[in-house]
Design a protein around this motif. Structure first.
Motif, mmCIF file in Angstrom:
data_model
loop_
_atom_site.group_PDB
_atom_site.id
_atom_site.type_symbol
_atom_site.label_atom_id
_atom_site.label_comp_id
_atom_site.label_asym_id
_atom_site.label_seq_id
_atom_site.Cartn_x
_atom_site.Cartn_y
_atom_site.Cartn_z
ATOM 1 N N THR A 20 -44.953 23.646 41.374
ATOM 2 C CA THR A 20 -44.875 22.745 42.521
ATOM 3 C C THR A 20 -45.684 23.288 43.688
ATOM 4 O O THR A 20 -46.334 22.550 44.420
ATOM 5 C CB THR A 20 -43.413 22.555 42.934
ATOM 6 O OG1 THR A 20 -42.678 22.088 41.810
ATOM 7 C CG2 THR A 20 -43.288 21.540 44.064
ATOM 8 N N LEU A 23 -49.647 22.605 44.819
ATOM 9 C CA LEU A 23 -50.186 21.547 45.671
ATOM 10 C C LEU A 23 -50.349 22.088 47.087
ATOM 11 O O LEU A 23 -49.393 22.171 47.836
ATOM 12 C CB LEU A 23 -49.239 20.337 45.677
ATOM 13 C CG LEU A 23 -49.111 19.597 44.354
ATOM 14 C CD1 LEU A 23 -48.024 18.542 44.455
ATOM 15 C CD2 LEU A 23 -50.417 18.961 44.005
ATOM 16 N N ARG A 28 -52.988 18.087 49.145
ATOM 17 C CA ARG A 28 -52.138 16.915 49.405
ATOM 18 C C ARG A 28 -52.884 15.884 50.229
ATOM 19 O O ARG A 28 -52.744 14.678 50.033
ATOM 20 C CB ARG A 28 -50.856 17.354 50.106
ATOM 21 C CG ARG A 28 -49.849 18.021 49.196
ATOM 22 C CD ARG A 28 -48.496 18.152 49.857
ATOM 23 N NE ARG A 28 -48.544 19.043 50.999
ATOM 24 C CZ ARG A 28 -48.288 20.355 50.917
ATOM 25 N NH1 ARG A 28 -48.008 20.898 49.756
ATOM 26 N NH2 ARG A 28 -48.329 21.113 51.985
ATOM 27 N N SER A 311 -41.584 17.846 37.709
ATOM 28 C CA SER A 311 -41.924 19.250 37.476
ATOM 29 C C SER A 311 -42.949 19.394 36.356
ATOM 30 O O SER A 311 -43.823 20.268 36.407
ATOM 31 C CB SER A 311 -40.661 20.051 37.140
ATOM 32 O OG SER A 311 -40.010 19.522 35.999
ATOM 33 N N SER A 314 -46.345 18.469 37.786
ATOM 34 C CA SER A 314 -46.844 19.543 38.648
ATOM 35 C C SER A 314 -47.445 20.670 37.818
ATOM 36 O O SER A 314 -48.490 21.227 38.163
ATOM 37 C CB SER A 314 -45.706 20.088 39.521
ATOM 38 O OG SER A 314 -45.236 19.120 40.431
ATOM 39 N N GLN A 317 -50.806 19.492 36.501
ATOM 40 C CA GLN A 317 -51.812 19.523 37.560
ATOM 41 C C GLN A 317 -52.353 20.932 37.742
ATOM 42 O O GLN A 317 -53.555 21.134 37.963
ATOM 43 C CB GLN A 317 -51.217 19.011 38.877
ATOM 44 C CG GLN A 317 -52.209 19.045 40.037
ATOM 45 C CD GLN A 317 -51.773 18.205 41.210
ATOM 46 O OE1 GLN A 317 -50.936 17.315 41.072
ATOM 47 N NE2 GLN A 317 -52.323 18.466 42.371
ATOM 48 N N GLN A 318 -51.471 21.921 37.604
ATOM 49 C CA GLN A 318 -51.916 23.303 37.728
ATOM 50 C C GLN A 318 -52.907 23.668 36.625
ATOM 51 O O GLN A 318 -53.877 24.397 36.871
ATOM 52 C CB GLN A 318 -50.701 24.228 37.677
ATOM 53 C CG GLN A 318 -50.939 25.615 38.220
ATOM 54 C CD GLN A 318 -49.661 26.413 38.324
ATOM 55 O OE1 GLN A 318 -48.734 26.221 37.547
ATOM 56 N NE2 GLN A 318 -49.607 27.316 39.278
ATOM 57 N N ALA A 350 -45.150 11.077 40.345
ATOM 58 C CA ALA A 350 -45.532 12.479 40.488
ATOM 59 C C ALA A 350 -45.764 12.834 41.955
ATOM 60 O O ALA A 350 -46.238 12.013 42.751
ATOM 61 C CB ALA A 350 -46.784 12.776 39.665
ATOM 62 N N ARG A 351 -45.450 14.052 42.277
ATOM 63 C CA ARG A 351 -45.578 14.524 43.657
ATOM 64 C C ARG A 351 -47.040 14.649 44.075
ATOM 65 O O ARG A 351 -47.898 15.000 43.278
ATOM 66 C CB ARG A 351 -44.905 15.895 43.807
ATOM 67 C CG ARG A 351 -43.438 15.938 43.405
ATOM 68 C CD ARG A 351 -42.855 17.313 43.678
ATOM 69 N NE ARG A 351 -41.473 17.400 43.201
ATOM 70 C CZ ARG A 351 -41.101 18.064 42.125
ATOM 71 N NH1 ARG A 351 -42.022 18.695 41.390
ATOM 72 N NH2 ARG A 351 -39.845 18.120 41.745
ATOM 73 N N GLY A 352 -47.309 14.384 45.341
ATOM 74 C CA GLY A 352 -48.621 14.656 45.906
ATOM 75 C C GLY A 352 -49.568 13.491 45.981
ATOM 76 O O GLY A 352 -50.519 13.519 46.753
#
Length: 405
Positions: A20, A23, A28, A311, A314, A317-318, A350-352
């Motif tokens: 997480t 980001l 962001r 999660s 995330s 994405q990494q 998804a976050r971001g």
């Protein structure tokens, strides 16, 4: 309409916190930019400024800086069973030639990341695929090996799952990690019927004097023998000695004696058979139902990993960001998936804000490219992976980042 998995927040595991945290503030801001309205799912034609030029023109510029990447599901997108879906191998090679960062994220597993990467490279006729491009449903569960060090856990899965768990650090040789088959083989009459998945590891009598209590159930993959597994696992949930008798006599509802972790909430998945097959999510639904009745009303507490949980996205994405060259910043990630309830929902939440969902019609979803899923609509619907990749490469590089929606 596919079954929606019950969302349960994951614990703040080290691996998930690290994923997480990937980001950054700059990332962001860039991810928050929308793509041009003309590239939205509601439009079926490309703007004239993008032109009809073939993907090869873009692929030839493989050294060009990239601000976007692709994450692909495997089953139903790249493969159907052990067979390549037409055009999928070409799509991956197009991404390779164009220098586009990409990764595979699947709710499947049952093998190590290195083994899966080797399998994909062989099927796709690519010299090598790094395991750092592969995220399996149980990859984040590696962190649980440290958390449960010196504490007994039950590992659930198929024939290769023990090797995967040992690779992650779970201790089978010391008896701290065991399988349901080991318990069924070593605990007299715990499962009175015959069962097919005989234990390859030593039998374990969970009711023996001095046997440590079982503190967690880790479902890494769909098991092979549901009847035996469900009986043993509900006994583990009840706890007590003999196992299944319950730790607190007379309590209503019965208290859950072990934590449960599940790697894959998919109710169905696309295998070689023309109709989707039950997945780990269906097994988990069975366990929930049995526990609710056995415990006289208690809901099963489960920590879930895998898509569609944020999660997992995330962590994916990494993997994509790790492929960027110095000075490059990721503005957009396209999730190529066939399951609206897993791939599309996960990308949409998804976050971001960097993710865009692309639904392909070669797996669970059968509606066709002119339609969309009602419950979990995709940003764009494409007939297959190759069509989706070629459309993305026809866009100018700055068409993947800023601009009004």
């Amino acid at each position: 309409q596919f079954r929606r998995p019950i969302p349960v927040s994951a614990p703040s595991l080290v691996a998930m916190a690290a994923a997480t945290a990937a980001l950054s503030a700059t990332g962001r801001q860039l991810a928050a930019r929308a793509v041009p309205r003309s590239f939205h799912a509601g439009r079926r034609s490309l703007p004239k400024t993008w032109g009809p030029g073939p993907w090869r023109r873009c692929a030839a510029a493989g050294t060009a800086s990239r601000s976007w990447g692709v994450v692909m599901d495997i089953d139903g997108v790249v493969l159907r069973g052990k067979n390549l879906i037409p055009g999928s191998a070409e799509a991956v090679r197009i991404l390779e030639d164009a220098g586009v960062p990409y990764a595979f994220m699947t709710n499947g597993g049952g093998v190590t990341e290195a083994v899966k990467a080797e399998e994909l490279a062989t099927l796709l006729s690519i010299p090598a695929i790094s395991e750092s491009r592969v995220l399996l449903s149980h990859t984040p569960m590696r962190a649980l090996a440290e958390r449960f060090h010196g504490r007994r856990v039950v590992i659930v899965g198929s024939k290769d799952t023990v090797a995967v768990a040992e690779h992650y650090g779970f201790d089978f040789s010391g008896g701290w990690a065991v399988t349901p088959a080991q318990l069924a083989a070593g605990t007299p009459s715990i499962f009175p019927q015959s069962f097919g998945s005989q234990a390859s590891a030593p039998a374990v009598d969970v009711n023996a004097e001095g046997a440590p209590p079982i503190e967690a159930i880790l479902i890494l993959y769909e098991p092979d023998d549901w009847a035996m597994e469900l009986q043993v696992l509900t006994d583990v949930l009840a706890g007590g000695r003999p196992l299944g008798s319950g730790g607190t006599p007379g309590s209503v509802p019965l208290a859950q004696a072990a934590e449960v972790f599940a790697s894959n909430p998919d109710f169905v998945w696309q295998a070689a058979y023309p109709v989707p097959r039950y997945g780990q999510g269906a097994f988990l639904d069975c366990l929930r139902t049995l526990w609710r009745r056995l415990s006289r009303g208690a809901e099963l507490r489960v920590t879930e990993f895998g898509k569609p949980h944020p999660s997992q996205f995330s962590a994916a994405q990494q993997l994509v960001e790790a492929q960027l060259r110095p000075g490059e910043q990721l503005q957009r990630i396209y999730m190529m998936g066939d399951n609206p309830a897993a791939d599309i929902r996960g990308a949409n939440i998804a976050r971001g804000g960097a993710w865009r969902s692309v639904l392909v019609c070669t797996g669970v979803y059968r509606g066709g490219p002119a339609s969309n899923d009602a419950a979990d609509p995709a940003w764009r619907v494409e007939p297959d992976l190759r069509a989706a990749v070629e459309r993305l490469l026809r866009a100018p590089e700055d068409g993947h980042g800023g601009g009004p929606e």
